[in-house]
Write an enzyme that holds these catalytic residues in place. Structure first.
Site, PDB file in Angstrom:
ATOM      1  NE  ARG A 124      -4.171   0.244   1.988  1.00  0.00           N
ATOM      2  CZ  ARG A 124      -5.338   0.622   1.266  1.00  0.00           C
ATOM      3  NH1 ARG A 124      -5.482   1.703   0.908  1.00  0.00           N
ATOM      4  NH2 ARG A 124      -6.216  -0.280   1.025  1.00  0.00           N
TER       5      ARG A 124
ATOM      6  CD  GLU B 149      -7.040   2.325   6.920  1.00  0.00           C
ATOM      7  OE1 GLU B 149      -6.184   1.879   7.414  1.00  0.00           O
ATOM      8  OE2 GLU B 149      -7.866   2.363   5.792  1.00  0.00           O
TER       9      GLU B 149
END
Length: 801
Positions: free
Chosen positions: A348, A750
């Site tokens: 990621r 997030e």
């Protein structure tokens, strides 16, 4: 540094309630008690557990009534970072009052290696120890304190071996938990060679302790006929079920895992809650009695993993406008001693090292380094922040080198709307709103005027320097591992008209249960007070994914909506039969069922449907559409959509002490059509402040022996209320999600975390101003290691070696 008028935000008047001293201005939408009869979604309903939490009646695992005969466990911890485990002497511990015995590797009836995907982490240390704090076994006693005292009496015989403690040492030794990954697009080498301008740089960004208010805990209760009930403070009950069954050598159906709520998780309870559940279950298996294991805060720090620290090197080419023409980027993640989730975390970081910017010619190398420290794990953003900060640092240095405003450089590099809109992992950015969002924040935050005021301030003040930074975020929403993008739910309607919902997600304070209840209430047309969401339970929804990747509401909310829709359709067909109309003509709203012929109370319809043997419960299943991803090449469409936002932050630094302060923050963030504005605003504020802590005060320090020196609140500094600026203004972007997501909403857990990178960039701008006063080249890159502690700020200014 003083808190006085000298530290007020420059060139502006505090907006709204901030003028009266309120630290937060929530301008859209207004908070208030929702009116009766309104749809539940879109309203700022209170968190479903808020009242119970305030009065102390919300149960966490340590509050549960304990079964008669419960024992307590405490871990035996390694005192050496790397070594051969020669022996474990438990004699002194066993002689203490209340001690029942110890549990070691030889007491594991199943696989002695945890059922993690890499299968590289032992349940208990065996032949070797891999970090200080690694669990070698447990002491089990009649009380918590007896167990903890006895554990410290266990004598370990360990022969030290060479330890790798830093990323640099791991790179030199080619010590990796997983093979390196390389992603390329275009010809970065040629683009760099032909670039009008070129910069090289390095950066180190530290990790972060989760610091959940409720520490890691598990309570294992043997049941009849070889079955088990595990109470676990976990974001992933299904994985805990799998791990416990694997360690006990039994089928998963014999293990039931329940979690009503957590006192915070932030990713720290995605995998590593499973360790405690396994340890408690093994102790309960050996002694045939229930066992509770709760780590104290110091042990929690020493045992569990953190956010991955990263080290970077880059070579970037750019034109006169600051547009990047070529980039080589090396990212090295400190993974600790085992893989855990380091692979997808590092992936990621690769996905998000573009943030909001088009990289035409790019070469990325990602190293997953093995060190002899705690095995680092998921943390809010899951590698995304470590990717975003790299490109934002590069763009800040480019702007400084050219003498241009950093916002102009960022705007020049944004993904285009119809061209320059394909990521380096081959996903087309179809929903980019930053060309509108950034200018709106620029105007509402008075960015240009404040930049002029900052320049004037810095020219007149030799000691206190200010900086302003405005940075965007583009964050992909979905698990990058495609198989986890699925969810299930159950909706039960009882004969009195009340509704019970169970889904595969977990509640850790983020308001997931509240949002799911709102979704179900609107689908059935009943008041929110009629809907109850029950504890996450593997016996109700099997094989559920972790509550992570900001996908909790997207996945579980949609699954619950589908389950409720099945029940609603059953009732609509029943009423249609009574009134002789089409099912599409039946409406459910305001606690009523409305057909073209008559209006009935919801409760009356439910009772009559039951009397006619109509099914009043159903399951729902959802899988995220459109996504696909090749993990061998790191290409495809790993994300369903992107969430966007931006923050403008003003800071001040004291050039004598290195102390810094955040003075003002303006945020414009994209949550689509908010399901619950109060919860979303809280997530944005909390995410920003947690990110601010990562980049300013939360410093993890391992000494030369590999011992974590910052293992308690006395040595590890999270942000407190005094660190939150008086001016913290949050606005929500007005457009719905362009993809077909539940309620038109977007994920919010997030993405706001990375808004805090604006703090880091503002600090670097203040440092550049301080260096300029000393005669140094103000256009040179600012090398500021994160977190920007006072020591690191002084080092960046040039006052410390």
């Amino acid at each position: 540094m003083k808190r006085d008028d000298d530290h007020a935000p420059t060139a502006r008047t505090p907006v709204g309630r901030a003028a009266a001293g309120n630290p937060t201005v929530m301008t859209q939408p207004a908070m208030g008690q929702p009116a009766m009869g309104q749809p539940a979604m879109g309203q700022p309903h209170a968190h479903e557990s808020a009242r119970a939490q305030v009065v102390g009646s919300a149960y966490y695992i340590d509050d549960l009534p304990e079964v008669k005969g419960t024992l307590y466990a405490a871990p035996i911890l390694s005192t050496v970072a790397h070594g051969r485990l020669e022996g474990v002497d438990t004699q002194a511990a066993l002689q203490l009052a209340g001690v029942h015995g110890v549990v070691l590797a030889q007491d594991i009836p199943g696989d002695p290696v945890l059922a993690a995907f890499a299968h590289d982490e032992p349940v208990f240390a065996q032949a070797t120890v891999q970090h200080i704090g690694q669990v070698i076994g447990l002491v089990v006693a009649e009380s918590v304190m007896q167990a903890r005292r006895a554990a410290r009496q266990v004598k370990l015989s360990i022969t030290p071996l060479p330890a790798i403690l830093t990323v640099q040492d791991a790179l030199a030794a080619e010590s990796y938990v997983l093979p390196p990954v390389h992603v390329r697009r275009g010809d970065a080498a040629q683009a760099l060679a032909q670039a009008p301008h070129r910069l090289q740089g390095r950066l180190e960004v530290g990790g972060q302790e989760h610091f959940y208010l409720e520490g890691q805990i598990a309570y294992a209760l043997p049941q009849e006929q070889g079955q088990w009930l595990i109470h676990s403070s976990t974001q992933h009950p299904g994985e805990v079920q799998h791990w416990v069954a694997h360690a006990l050598g039994i089928d998963s159906h014999a293990v039931r895992v329940e979690c009503r709520r957590m006192g915070g998780g932030f990713g720290g309870k995605e995998t590593q809650a499973g360790h405690l559940a396994v340890w408690a279950a093994l102790a309960a298996h050996k002694f045939g009695r229930p066992v509770k294991l709760r780590l104290d805060r110091d042990d929690d720090f020493m045992v569990t993993g953190k956010r991955h620290p990263f080290a970077y090197e880059w070579d970037v080419g750019f034109d006169d406008a600051g547009r990047i023409t070529g980039l080589k980027l090396m990212m090295a993640a400190n993974c600790g001693f085992s893989a855990d989730l380091s692979g997808p975390v590092a992936d990621r970081a690769v996905f998000h090292c573009d943030n909001a910017y088009f990289l035409e010619h790019v070469e990325i190398a990602s190293y997953r380094c093995k060190t002899h420290t705690q095995s680092h794990t998921a943390f809010r953003g899951f590698g995304g922040p470590q990717g975003v900060i790299a490109i934002e640092t590069i763009l800040g240095d480019i702007a400084r080198a050219l003498g241009r405003d950093a916002l102009d450089v960022r705007m020049a590099n944004l993904y285009g709307l119809h061209e320059r809109n394909v990521t380096h992992y081959q996903m087309t950015v179809e929903d980019n709103i930053l060309h509108d969002l950034l200018p709106q924040l620029e105007q509402s935050a008075l960015y240009r005027q404040r930049q002029e005021a900052v320049l004037a301030w810095n020219a007149a003040n030799p000691v206190l320097k200010r900086g302003l930074g405005l940075t965007p975020v583009k964050f992909g929403i979905s698990f990058t591992a495609t198989l986890f993008n699925q969810a299930g739910a159950l909706v039960h309607v009882y004969t009195d008209g009340s509704v019970q919902v169970n889904h595969g997600g977990t509640e850790m304070g983020q308001g997931l249960h509240t949002k799911v209840a709102q979704i179900v209430a609107d689908e059935l047309g009943v008041p929110l007070s009629r809907v109850l969401v029950t504890a996450s339970d593997t016996a109700k929804v099997p094989n559920a994914s972790a509550t992570a990747a900001s996908s909790g509401t997207d996945l579980n909310g949609r699954a619950a909506q589908f389950a409720a829709r099945h029940v609603r359709d059953n009732l609509a067909a029943f009423v249609c039969g009574l009134d002789g109309c089409g099912a599409g003509a039946i409406r459910f709203a305001g606690g009523q069922v409305i057909s073209p012929k008559r209006t009935r109370r919801w409760e009356d319809v439910v009772k009559e449907a039951y009397a006619n043997r109509i099914q009043l419960w159903s399951d729902g299943f959802y899988r995220t559409p459109k996504i696909h991803y090749d993990k061998t090449t790191l290409t495809g469409r790993p994300f369903y959509y992107f969430a966007y936002g931006a923050a403008c932050t003003e800071v001040a630094i004291d050039t004598h002490t290195g102390e810094s302060r955040v003075l003002a923050v303006d945020i414009l963030h994209d949550v689509g059509h908010s399901i619950n504005p109060a919860i979303d605003l809280g997530q944005i504020e909390g995410g920003f402040v947690q990110g601010m802590g990562w980049l300013t005060t939360e410093q993890l320090v391992w000494n030369d022996e590999g011992r974590l020196a910052t293992h308690a609140p006395s040595t590890y500094k999270i942000p407190a209320t005094g660190d939150v600026p008086e001016h913290l203004r949050v606005q929500l972007w007005h457009q719905p999600n362009r993809e077909d997501n539940v309620g038109g909403s977007k994920a919010v857990g997030e993405p706001p975390f990375m808004l805090a990178i604006s703090v880091y960039e503002a600090l670097r701008n203040a440092i550049a101003a301080a260096r300029g006063d000393g005669g140094a080249d103000a256009r040179a890159p600012v090398q500021l290691s994160a977190p920007a502690t006072a020591e690191n700020v002084l080092r960046a200014i040039g006052r410390l070696e």
